[in-house]
Structure formats: C-alpha cells, structure tokens
Write a protein that holds these residues in place. Sequence first.
Motif, mmCIF file in Angstrom:
data_model
loop_
_atom_site.group_PDB
_atom_site.id
_atom_site.type_symbol
_atom_site.label_atom_id
_atom_site.label_comp_id
_atom_site.label_asym_id
_atom_site.label_seq_id
_atom_site.Cartn_x
_atom_site.Cartn_y
_atom_site.Cartn_z
ATOM 1 N N GLY A 156 0.811 -1.212 0.000
ATOM 2 C CA GLY A 156 0.000 0.000 0.000
ATOM 3 C C GLY A 156 0.841 1.257 0.000
ATOM 4 N N ALA A 157 0.411 2.247 0.816
ATOM 5 C CA ALA A 157 1.099 3.541 0.839
ATOM 6 C C ALA A 157 2.523 3.431 1.369
ATOM 7 C CB ALA A 157 0.303 4.528 1.703
ATOM 8 N N ALA A 158 2.759 2.470 2.293
ATOM 9 C CA ALA A 158 4.106 2.309 2.837
ATOM 10 C C ALA A 158 5.095 1.873 1.761
ATOM 11 C CB ALA A 158 4.099 1.306 3.981
ATOM 12 N N ALA A 159 4.649 1.050 0.813
ATOM 13 C CA ALA A 159 5.537 0.593 -0.259
ATOM 14 C C ALA A 159 5.885 1.723 -1.214
ATOM 15 C CB ALA A 159 4.900 -0.562 -1.018
ATOM 16 N N ARG A 160 5.041 2.741 -1.325
ATOM 17 C CA ARG A 160 5.281 3.874 -2.230
ATOM 18 C C ARG A 160 5.902 5.065 -1.516
ATOM 19 N NH1 ARG A 160 -0.061 2.438 -3.385
ATOM 20 N NH2 ARG A 160 -0.805 4.329 -2.368
ATOM 21 N N LYS A 161 6.379 4.853 -0.290
ATOM 22 C CA LYS A 161 6.888 5.974 0.491
ATOM 23 C C LYS A 161 8.110 6.602 -0.147
ATOM 24 C CE LYS A 161 8.126 7.256 5.215
ATOM 25 N NZ LYS A 161 8.325 6.772 6.599
ATOM 26 N N GLY A 162 8.996 5.812 -0.753
ATOM 27 C CA GLY A 162 10.204 6.347 -1.353
ATOM 28 C C GLY A 162 10.046 6.795 -2.787
ATOM 29 N N VAL A 163 8.856 6.694 -3.362
ATOM 30 C CA VAL A 163 8.619 7.071 -4.759
ATOM 31 C C VAL A 163 8.418 8.578 -4.845
ATOM 32 C CG1 VAL A 163 7.132 6.753 -6.755
ATOM 33 C CG2 VAL A 163 7.629 4.823 -5.251
ATOM 34 N N THR A 164 9.143 9.228 -5.747
ATOM 35 C CA THR A 164 9.034 10.684 -5.906
ATOM 36 C C THR A 164 8.147 11.098 -7.069
ATOM 37 O OG1 THR A 164 11.000 10.761 -7.320
ATOM 38 C CG2 THR A 164 11.338 10.949 -4.934
ATOM 39 N N ALA B 284 4.932 5.824 -13.629
ATOM 40 C CA ALA B 284 3.632 6.073 -14.260
ATOM 41 C C ALA B 284 2.616 6.349 -13.161
ATOM 42 C CB ALA B 284 3.187 4.873 -15.100
ATOM 43 N N ASP B 285 1.780 7.346 -13.367
ATOM 44 C CA ASP B 285 0.751 7.663 -12.380
ATOM 45 C C ASP B 285 -0.230 6.512 -12.248
ATOM 46 O OD1 ASP B 285 1.409 10.335 -11.492
ATOM 47 O OD2 ASP B 285 0.963 10.976 -13.525
ATOM 48 N N ALA B 286 -0.739 6.357 -11.035
ATOM 49 C CA ALA B 286 -1.706 5.294 -10.779
ATOM 50 C C ALA B 286 -2.984 5.551 -11.576
ATOM 51 C CB ALA B 286 -2.011 5.223 -9.289
ATOM 52 N N PRO B 287 -3.642 4.499 -12.059
ATOM 53 C CA PRO B 287 -4.883 4.699 -12.815
ATOM 54 C C PRO B 287 -5.986 5.254 -11.930
ATOM 55 C CG PRO B 287 -4.515 2.363 -12.383
ATOM 56 C CD PRO B 287 -3.275 3.076 -11.949
ATOM 57 N N ILE B 288 -6.882 6.006 -12.533
ATOM 58 C CA ILE B 288 -7.997 6.601 -11.800
ATOM 59 C C ILE B 288 -9.281 5.842 -12.128
ATOM 60 C CG2 ILE B 288 -6.925 8.870 -11.728
ATOM 61 C CD1 ILE B 288 -8.631 9.724 -14.065
ATOM 62 N N THR B 289 -10.246 5.985 -11.278
ATOM 63 C CA THR B 289 -11.513 5.293 -11.458
ATOM 64 C C THR B 289 -12.349 5.993 -12.532
ATOM 65 O OG1 THR B 289 -12.574 6.616 -9.741
ATOM 66 C CG2 THR B 289 -11.451 4.588 -9.043
ATOM 67 N N PRO B 290 -13.343 5.308 -13.089
ATOM 68 C CA PRO B 290 -14.219 5.968 -14.074
ATOM 69 C C PRO B 290 -14.913 7.190 -13.516
ATOM 70 C CG PRO B 290 -14.470 3.592 -14.187
ATOM 71 C CD PRO B 290 -13.608 3.862 -13.000
ATOM 72 N N LEU C 61 4.649 18.723 -18.001
ATOM 73 C CA LEU C 61 3.912 18.790 -19.267
ATOM 74 C C LEU C 61 3.244 17.449 -19.578
ATOM 75 C CD1 LEU C 61 6.477 20.811 -21.413
ATOM 76 C CD2 LEU C 61 4.445 21.669 -20.248
ATOM 77 N N ASN C 62 3.886 16.351 -19.234
ATOM 78 C CA ASN C 62 3.249 15.040 -19.413
ATOM 79 C C ASN C 62 1.994 14.906 -18.558
ATOM 80 O OD1 ASN C 62 5.009 13.958 -21.329
ATOM 81 N ND2 ASN C 62 6.439 13.239 -19.781
ATOM 82 N N TYR C 63 2.042 15.458 -17.363
ATOM 83 C CA TYR C 63 0.867 15.418 -16.483
ATOM 84 C C TYR C 63 -0.288 16.205 -17.100
ATOM 85 C CZ TYR C 63 -1.872 15.734 -12.163
ATOM 86 O OH TYR C 63 -2.865 15.639 -11.225
ATOM 87 N N ILE C 64 0.020 17.349 -17.707
ATOM 88 C CA ILE C 64 -1.039 18.152 -18.349
ATOM 89 C C ILE C 64 -1.687 17.371 -19.494
ATOM 90 C CG2 ILE C 64 -1.487 20.252 -19.673
ATOM 91 C CD1 ILE C 64 0.673 21.635 -18.102
ATOM 92 N N LEU C 65 -0.853 16.722 -20.320
ATOM 93 C CA LEU C 65 -1.397 15.967 -21.454
ATOM 94 C C LEU C 65 -2.182 14.744 -20.998
ATOM 95 C CD1 LEU C 65 1.653 16.069 -23.907
ATOM 96 C CD2 LEU C 65 -0.446 17.421 -24.021
ATOM 97 N N MET C 66 -1.705 14.066 -19.966
ATOM 98 C CA MET C 66 -2.370 12.844 -19.518
ATOM 99 C C MET C 66 -3.759 13.146 -18.964
ATOM 100 S SD MET C 66 -1.076 10.014 -16.744
ATOM 101 C CE MET C 66 -1.383 11.128 -15.387
#
Length: 538
Positions: free
Chosen positions: A117-125, A132-138, A277-282
Amino acid sequence: MAEDTSPQTNDIDIATATDESSSGQSDTNQDKGTVIGVEADISQPNREDENGAELENENAEPGYDGEAINGTPSNAPNDTPTSDGDKASVAIDIRAHPDAESETKKKKRKSKNKKHGAAARKGVTGFEEFYADAPITPAEATQEKNEIYSESRPFSERIEQCLQRYRASRRLDSERTMLFNKYLWLGGIDASPRQFTGFAEDREALAEADADSIRQMTATDFVGTGGSRFYNPVEPQDWTVDFHGIVRGFLSRVVPSLYLYDETANKLAANLVKNFLNYILMHDVCPEYNDDIGRAKALCDFAPIELRMMHELLQEMPGNFNTICKELFCDGEVYKSQGEITGELYDKVVSFRVTVLTSAQGWIQQRLMRSSDPTTTHVISETEETYIVYAIHIPHPSGYSIVEEELEAAGHKGKGVPCGLLQLKKSIIDHGYNNILRSGQFKIRNQGYQEFLLEEKLLKKLSKDMKIRAIVCELDIGLRFIKEIKDIRVSWDLFLPQMLMEGWKDPVPNERPPPSVSHPDAEEKVMATEFAVDEPKS
C-alpha cells in the motif's frame, strides 16, 4: 538372574510410557524410542549412583550421544553414564534439524521487510525513469472531464487546479521545488509560500477534511494573485499562453544563470518541466494547447545537449586556424621576424597559407597568391559584432586526403588541414536594456552574410540560429577571422519581459509630508522621528 531382570523390565515400561505420552510420534518412531530407552537402561549404573552419573554425564564427550541416537548397541562399560529416553529423543530432533530455528527466524525477518500500500510507495518521488501515475476510477475520470478540467471553465482556473493536483502527486525536494517555482514565476504564476494560514498546525481541520479540501488548504499555487508582476485575469491583454516560449526562456536564461554549465542540473530542470507537461497531457487539462505543449516537450529532450555544446564551444573557439591568424597578424609575430621566418613561426605561416588556399573563396586565394611575402598582409579593421548562424558547410572528406598528399610531397606533412565555412549574419542578443536595440528593431533582411573558416569538429557542435558575440578582424586580402569569443547563445534562446520583474515590488503610498518652500526638510524630520532611539538615562 530373575531378581536382576525384573527391575530392568519395569524401567523399560516406564521409559516406553514416557516416550508415548510426551513425544507424540508415529509407531515407527515410538519403537525407535523404545529401543533407545532399553539400551540406555541397560547401560545405567545402580540407582544409588544416580547423582554421580548425572555429574559424569555433564562432562561426557559430545561424540558419545551419536551412538545412542543411531540406535546401535553401546559397548561402553556399565559405569559409563548416558541420557534417558526423553533426552535422547530431544537430541534426535535437534541433531536432525540443526538450522530449523535459524531458518524460522530468517523467514520472519523477511516477512517484516515486506511493505504494501502507501508504505511501499513511500520512497517514490514521481520522477523515476519509468514512473507512471496510478490509474484513476471511471468516476474520477468523469469528474475531471466534466467538472475540474471542463472546456467551459477559463484556462486560468483549469491550470490552477492542475498545478495544485500535480504538486500534491509528486514528492518535490528542495532543489526541484526551487526550480519549479522559478518556472511558474516566469509564466506569471505566484508560487510563493502562504504566510499566516495556520492550516498546517490545525490538526483537527485536516483530520476531518477530505483529500480535495486538504489540497485547497495547503496549496501554494494560485493564478491571478501576488501583485502586478504576475498574471491578472482582469487584464489578460498583457499575457499570452505560450508553453513553448516559457520553456525556451526558462532553459536558456534562468537555468544557466543558476547553474552556469552544470550538465546534471540542466538535465534535472528539463526533466522536471517535461514531467509536468506530461501530467497536463495525460489529464487533458487544456486540449487547445496540445500542439504547443508537444513542441515544449521536444525542446526539453534536446535542450541539455545543446547547452553542453554551447559550453564546449565557449572553451574551444575560435579554433586553431583563427588562433594562428591572431598570433601572426594581431600579436605581430610575423612582423617581428625581420625577414627571417624559421622554426615555429614558419610552421604557422605554412598552416595559414595551406588552409586559406584549400578552403577560402577563389578571389581570396588569388589575392593571397599574389603576395608571397607574409609580412605584407595586415589587419585593416577590428570590430566587436553579434552574429546569428546562417549556414554551416563542413569540408568534404576527399579534401583531407588531397591536402595531405600535397603537403607530404612538399615536405610539410601535418602542417595544415582544410577548414569548413561558417556563414554568419549580424544580429542582436536580447536584453532588458534601453540603450540596446531589440531584435524587432534591428533590420537584417537586406544584409548579406560573412564567411569565416573554422575546423570541422567545431562546426559539428554549432547549430543554425545560434548567436555568437565575438571580436572580428579583417585582413587586406579580404579574409575575416575570429579573434576572440565573448558570448554564445543556443539556437532557441529567448528573453522574456517577465525576467525584468524578478525583484519588482508594488509601490506603497507614502504618508510622509513632502518638502515645500516653507518646510524644505519636512521629510527628513519625520524620518528622524521614526528612527529615533531614546538615549539611556544616566
């Protein structure tokens, strides 16, 4: 004999019963335990010596127990002590699995290191190479399309929401935060820390709020605030949405002013902007500017490379040929020879003539051929000019082999190489000074280009539209050479008016009375009163 066997039989039954009740093993193991118990009882001394046997067993050698464990009859004398059935069975388990306990501890330690969960992603910047950003729900995708980033909303509101969400989804360290704030400031967005908000210390409000509310309370990126040096939605006529232009100004002017020619820092800044800029396009924040954002992303890819080339050119230019021209005709080495050209000076003169006769235009070659005496060639002008690269002509490979053969035949092997042609047009490097013309005010359409001889390795590092400020000399034979390089700019260099607003502060009304004829020192008196310090009483 009958009297001696009855006590042994009772001991066997006791040992067997003890093994059955305590070990919990299968029938086969129980039989083995019974045999061990029989052998142990046979080898036991009399009960009167039980205490002494225990003392001797403590000092027994470790190798003795191995015979009892294997279930083989013991040939030891009757006075040799052994352990009973229970101790033998415990020894069997320990000897059969010596590393069982340590393996169990290792497995437990490994399981503790696993994080989910969140603890495993603690070191991710969020800036890793393959992040890659996590997928979002519909439901979240629908909300972004129809509400948050709806095309019916003004661009300023959409980009504000995008900035706040982007900063919340990334772990920006201090250096990236500084660079990102500079990038936003150049685009007219205030990202300075908010003072006296108190939300960071209000634990109760943060605990009760949802993710969107927390993002709004802790956000620092707002569009349309911060004073006259930032974008104002009420007066949009002074601003234009230009992602590509902001990236050009940021990477060509702001980043070099912070890090000079640090290649690692240039890559860090370019990758940071590209990530945003990738975040804006995504998230499809502003589809009407997708083409402009695509050009800005492409610039982020090759900008660090050209910045590195610019730094190398500043160190290596003007090159060997132009340096020889400077030493011969500007420093006066050829005129100090007094008619005797020998040694190193002779090699320089040969190299100069070979390069000109193989690379310059025909009319320059003819003028040089007319004067066999190099002392007759001299400088007729020296000016400091700013140029833009118009065209680059690299010498053909066949020219090298021809020149080498001719030099070797003449006995001057390795004393000259062909050069390529660099065609430059006069230009201007934009700055915020009133006494310098701007690019739009300087007309260069009807002006021709000037040619300079330069080595191939330097020509390959130059790019079209690069700008060069240098001191240029012209010889009486019509040849121009570069005496000294003052500055080099990348081909996508851009000066933005926002750069002049970095230290700007909005004026504040002055409540002090102005000086007048009757009170010429009124302002000084008020200032003295404000800054007066009471003298300590004696």
